[in-house]
Enzyme design. Structure first.
Site, PDB file in Angstrom:
ATOM      1  N   VAL A  14       0.835  -1.208   0.000  1.00  0.00           N
ATOM      2  CA  VAL A  14       0.000   0.000   0.000  1.00  0.00           C
ATOM      3  C   VAL A  14       0.872   1.261   0.000  1.00  0.00           C
ATOM      4  O   VAL A  14       0.638   2.190  -0.782  1.00  0.00           O
ATOM      5  CB  VAL A  14      -0.966   0.002   1.212  1.00  0.00           C
ATOM      6  CG1 VAL A  14      -1.796   1.271   1.216  1.00  0.00           C
ATOM      7  CG2 VAL A  14      -1.874  -1.235   1.172  1.00  0.00           C
ATOM      8  N   LYS A 105      -7.124  -2.023   9.226  1.00  0.00           N
ATOM      9  CA  LYS A 105      -8.433  -2.418   9.804  1.00  0.00           C
ATOM     10  C   LYS A 105      -8.287  -3.220  11.078  1.00  0.00           C
ATOM     11  O   LYS A 105      -9.149  -3.168  11.950  1.00  0.00           O
ATOM     12  CB  LYS A 105      -9.286  -3.173   8.773  1.00  0.00           C
ATOM     13  CG  LYS A 105      -8.617  -4.344   8.100  1.00  0.00           C
ATOM     14  CD  LYS A 105      -7.903  -3.900   6.866  1.00  0.00           C
ATOM     15  CE  LYS A 105      -6.929  -4.933   6.359  1.00  0.00           C
ATOM     16  NZ  LYS A 105      -6.872  -5.037   4.946  1.00  0.00           N
ATOM     17  N   LYS A 205     -13.070  -5.658   9.238  1.00  0.00           N
ATOM     18  CA  LYS A 205     -13.715  -4.640   8.386  1.00  0.00           C
ATOM     19  C   LYS A 205     -15.175  -4.448   8.787  1.00  0.00           C
ATOM     20  O   LYS A 205     -15.696  -3.333   8.765  1.00  0.00           O
ATOM     21  CB  LYS A 205     -13.604  -5.059   6.920  1.00  0.00           C
ATOM     22  CG  LYS A 205     -12.171  -4.938   6.400  1.00  0.00           C
ATOM     23  CD  LYS A 205     -12.004  -5.640   5.073  1.00  0.00           C
ATOM     24  CE  LYS A 205     -10.601  -5.433   4.524  1.00  0.00           C
ATOM     25  NZ  LYS A 205     -10.277  -6.354   3.428  1.00  0.00           N
TER      26      LYS A 205
END
Ligand code: NAP
Ligand code: HSE
Length: 431
Positions: A14, A105, A205
Site C-alpha cells: 500500500v 483495519k 472490516k
C-alpha cells in the site's frame, strides 16, 4: 507555498502505491490542497529491500524516532499494519497534534473507538477510507453521504483474497494452496494470509463498518467469524446446481435493541448482484431506512486501489488542517456500546452437506433429527453410492428458514448418531 509534509509509517504494497500516486498526480494534488504534498520520511523494517522506483531512498529510515520525532511532519500515514507498534505510533502522532491516515483495519477493529476518542480529544483527524473495500469509498458514503439516514442492513464481500480464491477455485478448479499463493503474488493477501482465509480480516472490516453504519462500539472478538477453509469443491458444484454461488460475506443488521454481525461463507442466489462480484472485486450492499438499497463495488485490495483511498484521506486531512478545521470530520463519528445478537438467535435458510453410509433408514435419521429440532427440509439431493450398501454418499439438503440454535442442535445429534462418515457441513443461505 509551504508544503504539507507527510510521514509514511510503512512502505510495502500500500505504501508503495501511495508513493506512486503522490508522484503521478503531484501537480493536481497540490492544486486541490493548496500546497504541494511532500513525503518527508519513510519508516520501514528492512532498509535493503527493493521498493517502488518513485521512492527517494534518502528518505527511508528504520528509526521510528526519525519519523515520529520530526516536528516538521504535518500528517502521518500508517500503512505498516498490525497492532504493535502501529498503535503506539498512531497515538503518539495524534498526541503531538497530528492527523493520521491509516488503512489498518486490524488496529481499527481492536482499538478504533479509543483511537477516535483520542483524535477528538486532540482535535485531529483519524481517517481510514483504505481500511475497508480497498478503493471503494464506503467509509465516506457511510460517514458523509448517508449521514442523514440510518443504515438497517449491510452485506459485503469485503475480503479480496477470499473472493479471488473462491472465484479461482470455482472457475478454474484451483486447490486452496494454489489459490492463496496467487492472491499473495498479486499483493491482495495480508502479511499473514491466515487473517484473510480464516475470516478475521473481514470481521475487522465489519467492525469498522459497524462503527459508521450502526454507530456501534463492538468487541471484535465477539463477532462470529468463519473463513473459507471448510468450503469443499463439491459445495461449489451443489451450490450451482441449486442456483447459488458461494461468497464470503460480512453481514450486519440493526434490530433496534441489538445488532447482528457475522462473517462466513454463504450461498448467494446466482442472479443477485453480490453473486456476480468476482475476483478481487469487493462489494457492499447497504440498505438505508430512508434511502432503500444501495450497492458499492470496486477493487477491494491491491496497491493502487488502496492508495487511491489513502491519498484521498491525505487530501482531506491536509485541507482540513490548512483551513483550520482539523478534527471536524472525525468528531462527526458517533459511537455507543450496542449489544450483539447471539448467533444462535439468527435465522436463515441452510445448505447442509452430509457424507453418510448408504444404508436403509439413513435419510429418515437425518430428516428425523432435523424435524425434532423444528427444522424443515425444502430440497434434497443424493449423489454417489453406486447402489452398494454402506458406501459413503453425499447428501445435500436445503432447509426452510430456521433458527441457528435449532439447526446446530440437530447437527449435533446427527454427528453423534453413527450415520455420518464425516462431520456435517453447514453453509448459510443469504437472500
Ligand atoms: P506490507 O506489504 O506487508 O507492508 C508493510 C510495510 O510496513 C512494509 O514496508 C514494512 O517494512 C513496514 N513495517 C511493518 N512493520 C514494521 C515495523 N515494526 N517497523 C517499521 N516498519 C514496519 O503490507 P500492506 O499490504 O502494504 O498493508 C499495509 C496495511 O494496509 C495493513 O494494515 C493492511 O491490512 C492494510 N491494507 C492492505 C491492503 C492490500 O491490498 N495489501 C488493502 C487495504 C488495506 P519492510 O518493507 O521493510 O518489511
Ligand atoms: N487482505 C485484504 C483483502 C486487503 O484481501 O481484502 C484489503 O483490505
Amino acid at each position: 507555498m509551504k508544503p504539507t509534509r507527510l510521514g509514511l509509517l510503512g512502505c510495502g504494497t500500500v505504501g508503495g502505491g501511495v508513493i506512486q500516486l503522490l508522484r503521478a498526480n503531484a501537480e493536481y494534488l497540490a492544486q486541490t490542497v493548496g500546497a504541494p504534498l511532500e513525503v518527508a520520511r519513510v519508516l520501514v523494517r528492512d532498509p535493503a529491500k527493493e521498493r517502488v522506483p518513485e521512492l527517494d531512498r534518502a528518505l527511508v529510515t528504520t528509526d521510528p524516532e526519525a519519523v515520529l520525532g520530526d516536528a516538521s511532519i504535518d500528517v502521518f500515514v500508517e500503512v505498516m499494519g498490525g497492532v504493535d507498534p502501529a498503535r503506539g505510533y498512531v497515538e503518539r502522532a495524534m498526541r503531538a497534534g497530528r492527523s493520521v491516515v491509516t488503512a489498518n483495519k486490524m488496529l481499527l477493529a481492536l482499538h478504533g473507538p479509543a483511537l477516535l476518542d483520542l483524535a477528538v480529544e486532540k482535535g485531529v483527524d483519524l481517517a481510514f477510507e483504505g481500511s475497508v473495500g480497498g478503493g471503494i469509498p464506503v467509509i465516506r458514503v457511510l460517514r458523509d453521504a448517508l449521514a442523514s439516514d440510518w443504515v438497517i442492513r449491510l452485506e459485503g464481500i469485503v475480503n479480496g483474497t477470499c473472493n479471488y480464491m473462491l472465484t479461482r477455485m470455482r472457475e478454474a478448479g484451483l486447490g486452496f494452496d494454489e489459490a492463496v499463493r496467487e492472491a499473495q503474488a498479486k499483493g491482495y493477501a495480508e502479511a499473514d494470509p491466515g487473517l484473510d482465509v480464516d475470516g478475521h480480516d473481514a470481521a475487522h472490516k465489519l467492525v469498522v463498518l459497524a462503527i459508521l453504519a450502526f454507530g456501534a462500539r463492538v468487541d471484535a472478538a465477539r463477532v462470529p467469524t468463519e473463513g473459507i477453509r471448510a468450503v469443499a469443491p463439491i459445495d461449489h458444484r451443489f451450490a450451482e446446481r441449486f442456483g447459488f454461488t458461494i461468497k464470503h460475506l460480512a453481514i450486519g443488521r440493526d434490530h433496534g435493541d441489538a445488532i447482528e454481525l457475522r462473517v462466513h461463507p454463504a450461498l448467494v442466489p446466482r442472479d443477485t448482484p453480490l453473486a456476480n462480484v468476482n475476483g478481487v472485486l469487493n462489494a457492499i450492499a447497504l440498505e438505508g431506512r430512508a434511502l432503500g438499497p444501495c450497492l458499492l463495488s470496486g477493487r477491494g485490495a491491491g496497491d493502487m486501489p488502496t492508495a487511491v483511498s489513502v491519498v484521498a484521506d491525505v487530501l482531506d486531512v491536509a485541507r482540513a488542517r490548512r483551513s483550520g478545521f482539523a478534527g471536524t470530520a472525525t468528531r462527526a463519528i458517533q459511537m455507543q456500546k450496542r449489544p450483539l445478537l447471539p448467533l444462535g438467535d439468527a435465522r436463515a435458510r441452510y445448505y447442509l452437506h452430509f457424507l453418510v453410509h448408504d444404508r436403509p433408514g439413513v435419510l429418515a435419521r437425518l430428516a428425523g433429527a432435523l424435524g425434532d429440532a423444528g427444522v424443515s427440509i425444502e430440497q434434497m439431493v443424493q449423489e454417489g453410492g453406486g447402489g452398494s450398501s454402506g458406501v459413503p454418499v453425499d447428501i445435500v439438503l436445503l432447509t426452510h428458514e430456521a433458527r441457528e440454535r435449532d439447526l446446530t442442535r440437530a447437527l449435533d445429534v446427527i454427528a453423534h448418531s453413527g450415520v455420518a462418515a464425516a462431520p456435517p457441513r453447514l453453509i448459510r443461505i443469504q437472500e
